[in-house]
Design an enzyme around this catalytic site. Structure first.
Site, mmCIF file in Angstrom:
data_model
loop_
_atom_site.group_PDB
_atom_site.id
_atom_site.type_symbol
_atom_site.label_atom_id
_atom_site.label_comp_id
_atom_site.label_asym_id
_atom_site.label_seq_id
_atom_site.Cartn_x
_atom_site.Cartn_y
_atom_site.Cartn_z
ATOM 1 N N THR A 123 -25.713 -9.976 25.671
ATOM 2 C CA THR A 123 -24.360 -9.732 25.191
ATOM 3 C C THR A 123 -24.358 -9.553 23.681
ATOM 4 O O THR A 123 -25.343 -9.837 22.998
ATOM 5 C CB THR A 123 -23.423 -10.911 25.520
ATOM 6 O OG1 THR A 123 -23.682 -12.000 24.619
ATOM 7 C CG2 THR A 123 -23.567 -11.373 26.951
ATOM 8 N N ASP A 124 -23.231 -9.121 23.166
ATOM 9 C CA ASP A 124 -22.993 -9.206 21.732
ATOM 10 C C ASP A 124 -22.320 -10.550 21.459
ATOM 11 O O ASP A 124 -22.079 -11.350 22.364
ATOM 12 C CB ASP A 124 -22.140 -8.026 21.265
ATOM 13 C CG ASP A 124 -22.357 -7.692 19.793
ATOM 14 O OD1 ASP A 124 -22.798 -8.577 19.033
ATOM 15 O OD2 ASP A 124 -22.070 -6.555 19.392
ATOM 16 N N TRP A 125 -21.986 -10.786 20.200
ATOM 17 C CA TRP A 125 -21.533 -12.081 19.693
ATOM 18 C C TRP A 125 -20.302 -12.594 20.453
ATOM 19 O O TRP A 125 -19.228 -12.007 20.393
ATOM 20 C CB TRP A 125 -21.226 -11.935 18.215
ATOM 21 C CG TRP A 125 -20.971 -13.189 17.458
ATOM 22 C CD1 TRP A 125 -19.769 -13.777 17.239
ATOM 23 C CD2 TRP A 125 -21.948 -14.005 16.784
ATOM 24 N NE1 TRP A 125 -19.928 -14.908 16.468
ATOM 25 C CE2 TRP A 125 -21.255 -15.069 16.168
ATOM 26 C CE3 TRP A 125 -23.334 -13.924 16.634
ATOM 27 C CZ2 TRP A 125 -21.897 -16.047 15.415
ATOM 28 C CZ3 TRP A 125 -23.971 -14.898 15.881
ATOM 29 C CH2 TRP A 125 -23.269 -15.946 15.284
ATOM 30 N N ALA A 126 -20.473 -13.695 21.182
ATOM 31 C CA ALA A 126 -19.374 -14.417 21.854
ATOM 32 C C ALA A 126 -18.616 -13.555 22.849
ATOM 33 O O ALA A 126 -17.460 -13.853 23.169
ATOM 34 C CB ALA A 126 -18.406 -15.003 20.827
ATOM 35 N N ASP A 127 -19.237 -12.524 23.395
ATOM 36 C CA ASP A 127 -18.463 -11.578 24.187
ATOM 37 C C ASP A 127 -18.164 -12.033 25.611
ATOM 38 O O ASP A 127 -17.271 -11.464 26.249
ATOM 39 C CB ASP A 127 -19.141 -10.207 24.187
ATOM 40 C CG ASP A 127 -18.712 -9.381 22.991
ATOM 41 O OD1 ASP A 127 -17.560 -9.548 22.550
ATOM 42 O OD2 ASP A 127 -19.508 -8.581 22.488
#
Length: 782
Positions: A312-316
């Site tokens: 994932t990307d940041w906190a997605d």
């Protein structure tokens, strides 16, 4: 629920015998896929879910909280133990306090983490950073131009070399994983991440992306090489296609457009062997991409055959609940994402993901088969990187870190990226005894030369690490002599996070300084930014910079306008006031030196625009637009160049010499839809200076069952030509290169008439039969 969560960690940990078995499996002669499968079978559910968990470094360092670390940086043994021994975390990313570290500090930190992971789990950590134009978070590393500048070189080999150097210097810090390259398309000039892309064209992006993967991962993608890192192509898919042009806002995209202009770059990088991929943080047609099974599994894993790690990307995953409101709880968000096809969660600040996922497996909401598939993909990457045998490196084994050889390559990339856009009456190059005023907010800033993701996320800490490099001002002073160079900024950027505000506005000071000089070098553009902090409501360059330009023009001194910016800020109100225009993009630490050498003619500029430079806010177009989008009648390639709605066209760039094209030929005037042919042309340097030229082959489909793009780039080659020299250039082209996505979502080359363009030459081509090129999987993914 509480009782279940409390009992999670009562399961038996991996035993010493299991450790021995894992080590034995890892060192066996089995394939990495089989090794990973067998290692995964030795792990407990808690250890498997831990492998799928990625936290940021601040979480495990000494400091006030999980968001702020103490300086000097040191790991907190208790927090490290909690992360690895209790929660079995398998991956860490990022730097602490958003600040670059020395390679020695990186080795210290990562060695400690790897020792803890190997002793507690028997499986090494996978550490990743955004090393996107050099080893971004490492002091002393070699910084290349940002991706948009590398695209402007039109030199894939330079891009490969830059990625290879970045890999070497990243691995020197014991970091084996870079979140690069970005293969999103820079088709909306307002988007704040356009400078992280290779521009608007999918073919140029595909070629550059594949070259970057080759550079990061090395020959045959052999990551056991201590100089290679695992690449991470991002952000799959159609990130940057947001309707608003603002970061992480909704995208509405028909599948035919996704397949025509947004998907091929990812396929090229997957075919090049990239080991990992990061997912688009946004929403496509109402569904968060992180929760979209059809995109993550049907398209990516099944159709494109991606066998690597999906992160994932940041906190997605949290964003599915917090921002997008698609799930009522965080736990449901975890279920949606993992079942959709996510393998690793960039959490990054807590352990709720692990607790939730373990519960979901125990409740039958996520299958063990899905968990095993994810963890097998993760462990395969760790095996490919040889981390089980050598989980960390030693800086002493990397003597070329920050070396002159690496710096020379970065300088060459910068010099080939800088693009000459206007040169009225050959105002450039400047005589070496010229007296100049250097002015503008970008004139004396290393920060603006580098852009975001430079020593820190937004690039605001650049000045702390760049004393040995030269700003544009210092480079021009070095070239012309301090006595011949005056400086007055006129205005400056605020340096405290208000990235688009300006201060110390003293335009009259700059006007006064223009007295007694021969030329004005006006350095304008943008301060650093990326992602949401870079969102804009107005694409025009700032009113203050326009006012500065207008005031300086009234002095009567010729203006050389230097654009130092991450996207094409509109300059139509002031561009006529400049005799020369040079675009530097974000050229890195050696951009000032390269620009100075171009200004005085020691380097002949060879960069070409990787995007269309718009003239007006309601005329944001790409070169490969549809005929109905044209404001003028479009009969050929060069009608586009003369369009009144654009400032400068895609692929455009001037030189200090002239190049003549002649004798454009095709090996066959008629081909079948699946047949290959060659296109040849003569290119002559008819000027008096040696130079480099980018030879570009475009095609035009005159009529098709789906309205065709006006023109499309099909091949290019950057060549060196001495003054007076002629070269014959030949491109091999396949019928499939002329294909487009048809109404049934399949690639098709239709019979009919085409035109091919190289330089000012054109030739006709007829396709005599229609051929379909089916994709591998299902239709209707969007």
């Amino acid at each position: 629920m509480i009782a279940l969560a409390a009992s999670i960690y009562s399961c038996s940990p991996t035993t010493a015998n299991d450790f021995n078995n894992i080590e034995k499996i890892a060192s066996s002669n089995l394939s990495n896929e089989e090794k990973a499968r067998q290692i995964v079978q030795k792990l407990t559910l808690e250890e498997k879910v831990g492998q799928m968990t990625q936290i940021t470094l601040d979480v495990i360092t000494k400091g006030k909280n999980a968001f702020e670390s103490d300086e000097p940086l040191s790991l907190d043994a208790k927090l490290v133990k909690e992360a690895i021994a209790k929660y079995k975390v398998g991956s860490v990313l990022n730097t602490a306090n958003n600040r670059a570290r020395t390679p020695e500090k990186w080795n210290e930190v990562i060695t400690m983490l790897q020792k803890e992971s190997m002793s507690e789990i028997g499986v090494p950590l996978l550490y990743g950073v955004d090393a996107i134009h050099g080893t971004t978070y490492t002091a002393g590393a070699t910084f290349f131009p940002q991706q948009i500048g590398m695209a402007a070189t039109w030199n894939p080999e330079l891009n490969r070399i830059g990625s290879e150097i970045c890999a070497y210097e990243t691995r020197a810090s014991s970091i084996p994983w870079t979140f690069s390259p970005v293969l999103d398309m820079g088709r909306n000039p307002a988007w704040p991440r356009i400078w992280e892309t290779y521009g608007e064209d999918v073919y140029l992006t595909s070629v550059m992306g594949a070259a970057a993967v080759d550079g990061y991962e090395g020959k045959n993608n052999d990551l056991t090489n201590k100089n290679a890192v695992a690449s991470c192509i991002k952000h799959f898919v159609a990130y940057g296609a947001e309707k608003s042009g603002k970061d992480r806002t909704p995208t509405y995209l028909p599948e035919i457009e996704l397949r025509e202009h947004y998907l091929p770059s990812y396929k090229a990088a997957i075919d090049a062997g990239s080991h990992t991929i990061m997912i688009n943080s946004g929403i496509i047609n109402g569904i968060p991409v992180h929760a979209n099974y059809k995109i993550l599994t049907t398209l990516l894993k099944e159709e494109l055959g991606f066998k690597g790690l999906v992160v994932t990307d940041w906190a997605d995953i949290e964003n599915i609940h917090n921002r997008d409101k698609v799930s009522a709880t965080h736990k449901e968000a975890v279920k949606l994402a993992i079942n959709a096809g996510i393998d690793m969660a960039m959490v990054p600040y807590n352990y709720n993901f692990t607790t939730n996922l373990i519960e979901l497996v125990n409740e039958g909401e996520v299958s063990m088969e899905r968990i095993d598939d994810a963890v097998t993909r993760i462990v395969q990457v760790k095996l490919a990187l040889n981390l089980f045998d050598k989980p960390y490196t030693d800086i002493k084994d990397y003597p070329d870190f920050g070396s002159k050889k690496h710096e020379d390559a970065a300088y060459k990339a910068a010099s080939e990226s800088i693009t000459l856009l206007k040169n009225n009456k050959n105002i450039l190059p400047l005589p070496k005894n010229a007296k100049v005023l250097v002015t503008g907010p970008n004139a004396n800033s290393m920060r603006t030369l580098n852009g975001g993701w430079s020593y820190s996320w937004q690039g605001e800490k650049v000045h702390e690490f760049t004393d040995k490099y030269n700003t544009i001002l210092k480079s021009i002073q070095n070239k012309l002599g301090k006595s011949n160079v005056k400086y007055a900024a006129g205005l400056e950027y605020v340096n405290d996070g208000q990235y688009f505000e300006e201060q110390n506005i003293n335009i009259q000071e700059a006007v006064n300084a223009a007295k007694g000089v021969d030329y004005i070098v006006l350095c304008i553009g943008e301060n650093t930014y990326t992602e949401a902090p870079g969102n804009l409501d107005d694409l025009y360059i700032s009113k203050n910079q326009e006012a500065l330009t207008e005031a300086l023009a009234k002095t009567g001194k010729p203006i050389i306008m230097v654009l130092n910016e991450g996207r094409p800020r509109l300059i139509s109100n002031i561009e006529p006031l400049a005799k020369g225009v040079i675009h530097t993009y974000l050229p890195g630490n050696f951009g000032g030196d390269a620009l100075a050498d171009i200004l005085v003619g020691e380097v002949n500029p060879s960069g070409k625009l990787p995007y269309t430079y718009p003239k007006y806010p309601n005329a944001l177009t790409t070169y490969d637009h549809k005929p109905s989008e044209s404001s003028e009648k479009m009969e050929g390639m060069y009608d586009y160049v003369g369009s009144t709605s654009i400032q400068y066209p895609f692929g455009y760039g001037l030189s200090y010499t002239d190049f003549d094209y002649s004798n454009l030929k095709v090996s066959k005037s008629e081909i079948a839809g699946d047949e290959s042919f060659t296109v040849s042309v003569k290119v002559k340097n008819s000027g008096k200076r040696d130079g480099q030229e980018v030879v570009q082959l475009f095609s035009k489909d005159l009529y098709a069952s789906v309205t065709p793009d006006v023109v499309r780039l099909r091949r290019f080659d950057k060549i060196d030509l001495k003054a007076g020299e002629t070269k014959d250039i030949t491109f091999k082209v396949f019928g499939k290169d002329l294909a487009f996505i048809g109404q049934d979502m399949e690639y098709v080359t239709e019979k009919g008439d085409f035109k091919l363009y190289v330089g000012d030459q054109e030739v006709d081509l007829k396709v005599t039969s229609t051929v379909k090129f089916p994709k591998n999987s299902n239709k209707g993914i969007l």
